[in-house]
Design a protein around this motif. Structure first.
Motif, short mmCIF file in Angstrom:
data_model
loop_
_atom_site.label_atom_id
_atom_site.label_comp_id
_atom_site.label_asym_id
_atom_site.label_seq_id
_atom_site.Cartn_x
_atom_site.Cartn_y
_atom_site.Cartn_z
N GLU A 23 -43.39 -21.68 6.50
CA GLU A 23 -43.83 -22.71 7.43
C GLU A 23 -43.80 -22.11 8.83
O GLU A 23 -42.92 -21.31 9.15
N TYR A 24 -44.78 -22.50 9.65
CA TYR A 24 -44.79 -22.00 11.02
C TYR A 24 -45.07 -23.15 11.98
O TYR A 24 -45.62 -24.19 11.61
N ARG A 25 -44.66 -22.93 13.23
CA ARG A 25 -44.94 -23.89 14.30
C ARG A 25 -45.24 -23.10 15.56
O ARG A 25 -44.47 -22.21 15.93
N MET A 26 -46.34 -23.42 16.21
CA MET A 26 -46.68 -22.73 17.45
C MET A 26 -45.83 -23.30 18.59
O MET A 26 -45.73 -24.51 18.76
N ILE A 27 -45.23 -22.40 19.37
CA ILE A 27 -44.33 -22.80 20.45
C ILE A 27 -44.98 -22.62 21.81
O ILE A 27 -44.71 -23.38 22.74
N GLY A 28 -45.83 -21.60 21.96
CA GLY A 28 -46.45 -21.36 23.27
C GLY A 28 -47.60 -20.38 23.17
O GLY A 28 -47.79 -19.71 22.14
N GLN A 29 -48.39 -20.29 24.25
CA GLN A 29 -49.51 -19.36 24.33
C GLN A 29 -49.47 -18.64 25.67
O GLN A 29 -49.02 -19.20 26.67
N ALA A 30 -49.97 -17.40 25.68
CA ALA A 30 -50.06 -16.64 26.93
C ALA A 30 -51.03 -15.48 26.74
O ALA A 30 -50.83 -14.62 25.89
N ASP A 31 -52.13 -15.49 27.50
CA ASP A 31 -53.07 -14.36 27.53
C ASP A 31 -53.54 -13.93 26.14
O ASP A 31 -53.47 -12.74 25.78
N GLY A 32 -53.97 -14.89 25.33
CA GLY A 32 -54.50 -14.56 24.02
C GLY A 32 -53.46 -14.32 22.95
O GLY A 32 -53.77 -13.98 21.81
N LEU A 33 -52.18 -14.50 23.31
CA LEU A 33 -51.09 -14.35 22.36
C LEU A 33 -50.46 -15.70 22.07
O LEU A 33 -50.49 -16.59 22.92
N SER A 34 -49.89 -15.85 20.89
CA SER A 34 -49.19 -17.09 20.52
C SER A 34 -47.76 -16.77 20.11
O SER A 34 -47.52 -15.79 19.40
N LEU A 35 -46.84 -17.59 20.57
CA LEU A 35 -45.44 -17.49 20.14
C LEU A 35 -45.23 -18.53 19.05
O LEU A 35 -45.52 -19.72 19.25
N VAL A 36 -44.74 -18.10 17.89
CA VAL A 36 -44.53 -19.02 16.78
C VAL A 36 -43.11 -18.93 16.25
O VAL A 36 -42.42 -17.90 16.39
N GLN A 37 -42.68 -20.02 15.65
CA GLN A 37 -41.41 -20.11 14.92
C GLN A 37 -41.78 -20.12 13.44
O GLN A 37 -42.72 -20.80 13.03
N ILE A 38 -41.05 -19.35 12.63
CA ILE A 38 -41.40 -19.22 11.22
C ILE A 38 -40.16 -19.41 10.35
O ILE A 38 -39.12 -18.81 10.59
N LYS A 39 -40.29 -20.26 9.35
CA LYS A 39 -39.23 -20.45 8.36
C LYS A 39 -39.72 -19.93 7.02
O LYS A 39 -40.75 -20.38 6.51
N LEU A 40 -39.00 -18.97 6.46
CA LEU A 40 -39.37 -18.40 5.18
C LEU A 40 -38.79 -19.21 4.03
O LEU A 40 -37.61 -19.58 4.06
N HIS A 41 -39.60 -19.47 3.02
CA HIS A 41 -39.12 -20.10 1.80
C HIS A 41 -39.01 -19.09 0.67
O HIS A 41 -38.33 -19.35 -0.34
N THR A 42 -39.70 -17.97 0.81
CA THR A 42 -39.58 -16.86 -0.14
C THR A 42 -39.34 -15.59 0.67
O THR A 42 -39.55 -15.59 1.88
N GLY A 43 -38.93 -14.53 0.01
CA GLY A 43 -38.62 -13.30 0.73
C GLY A 43 -39.43 -12.13 0.21
O GLY A 43 -38.86 -11.15 -0.27
N ARG A 44 -40.74 -12.22 0.31
CA ARG A 44 -41.59 -11.14 -0.19
C ARG A 44 -41.73 -10.01 0.82
O ARG A 44 -41.63 -10.22 2.02
N SER A 45 -42.01 -8.84 0.32
CA SER A 45 -42.20 -7.67 1.17
C SER A 45 -43.34 -7.90 2.15
O SER A 45 -44.44 -8.31 1.76
N MET B 80 -35.54 -22.95 19.50
CA MET B 80 -36.00 -22.71 18.13
C MET B 80 -34.81 -22.69 17.17
O MET B 80 -34.89 -23.18 16.04
N ILE B 81 -33.71 -22.09 17.60
CA ILE B 81 -32.53 -21.95 16.75
C ILE B 81 -31.92 -23.32 16.46
O ILE B 81 -31.46 -23.59 15.34
N THR B 82 -31.92 -24.19 17.44
CA THR B 82 -31.27 -25.50 17.29
C THR B 82 -32.22 -26.57 16.74
O THR B 82 -31.78 -27.64 16.34
N SER B 83 -33.52 -26.28 16.74
CA SER B 83 -34.49 -27.26 16.22
C SER B 83 -35.37 -26.59 15.18
O SER B 83 -36.50 -26.24 15.43
N GLU B 84 -34.80 -26.38 14.01
CA GLU B 84 -35.53 -25.72 12.94
C GLU B 84 -36.72 -26.54 12.47
O GLU B 84 -36.76 -27.75 12.63
#
Length: 248
Positions: free
Chosen positions: A149-171, A243-247
């Motif tokens: 699961e992901y959530r976009m947190i911010g944008q800057a100059d064509g870049l996006s900052l996202v928060q990601i929660k993994l449900h599986t641990g694939r390579s 992000m750490i406190t609001s998963e």
């Protein structure tokens, strides 16, 4: 388990901060560009460095046990948990299998995801010869389901900052799934195509690693913030703390 209850140490090695240690668990901040375990490069790896540090600090003769229960790609830094006994390793590994092991990441993407928040499911196939992974059709022989699961947190100059929660641990899971939706990670030399430049550092960080303590069963949560450098410094530190406190 509260932060005040955690036993803290300054460093295991000059560049490997220890977040917590007791008789069963060791939590550290993995430095970027250090392999998690020994690989073909022959470069010093985190597991060996930590074993040597435990041997010296605790004056232990012979081999020191340290169990690897999850991994981070070589270019990735951040919070990791190791097991100091075989029983702890078994129980933490079971937490991983049963999806009770918490993994929270932050990443900087090239571009902006179509949806500001979402759940991604892909089937990933690894080529061990080239150490690369690709998203393939469901039912492809050898492919494994990957969910995040992901959530976009911010944008800057064509870049996006996202928060990601993994449900599986694939390579290479996060890197390949974000590439699959058209937003490869900043600095990804393997999956970034022509959007990544030589010398750029992969912008993926393990914000939080957590699991039930293997003995007490208390909820363990260990966190680490990314370095204050580009592209992470495009956004205020408070965003990472939030992000750490609001998963997700």
């Amino acid at each position: 388990m509260t932060q005040n209850e955690l036993t803290r140490h300054e460093h295991a090695q000059p560049n490997i901060p220890v977040l917590y240690e007791d008789n069963h668990v060791l939590a550290v901040v993995k430095p970027v560009n250090v392999p998690t375990q020994e690989d073909a490069s022959g470069d010093p790896d985190l597991l060996s460095l930590l074993k040597e540090d435990l041997k010296i600090r605790h004056n232990k003769p012979g081999n020191v046990f340290l169990g690897l229960v999850h991994r981070l790609d070589r270019p990735v830094g951040g919070a990791m948990i190791f097991a100091k006994t075989s029983k702890a390793a078994s129980r933490l590994s079971e937490s991983v299998r049963s999806r009770h092991f918490h993994k929270l990441y932050t990443a900087v993407l090239n571009g902006v995801p179509t949806a500001p928040q979402g759940r991604l499911t892909h089937y990933l196939l690894k080529d061990s010869r080239t150490n690369t992974v690709q998203a393939v059709r469901p039912g492809t022989a050898g492919a494994k389901e990957a969910i995040l699961e992901y959530r976009m947190i911010g944008q800057a100059d064509g870049l996006s900052l996202v928060q990601i929660k993994l449900h599986t641990g694939r390579s290479h899971q996060i890197r390949v799934q974000m590439q699959a939706i058209g937003c490869p990670l900043y600095g990804d030399q393997k999956y970034g195509g022509n959007l990544s430049r030589p010398g750029q550092q992969l912008a993926l960080w393990s914000l939080l690693a957590g699991a039930p303590h293997p003995v007490s069963k208390d909820d363990m949560r260990f966190h680490s913030l990314p370095p204050v450098q580009f592209p992470w410094n495009e956004w205020p530190r408070s965003l990472y703390e939030n992000m750490i406190t609001s998963e997700i």
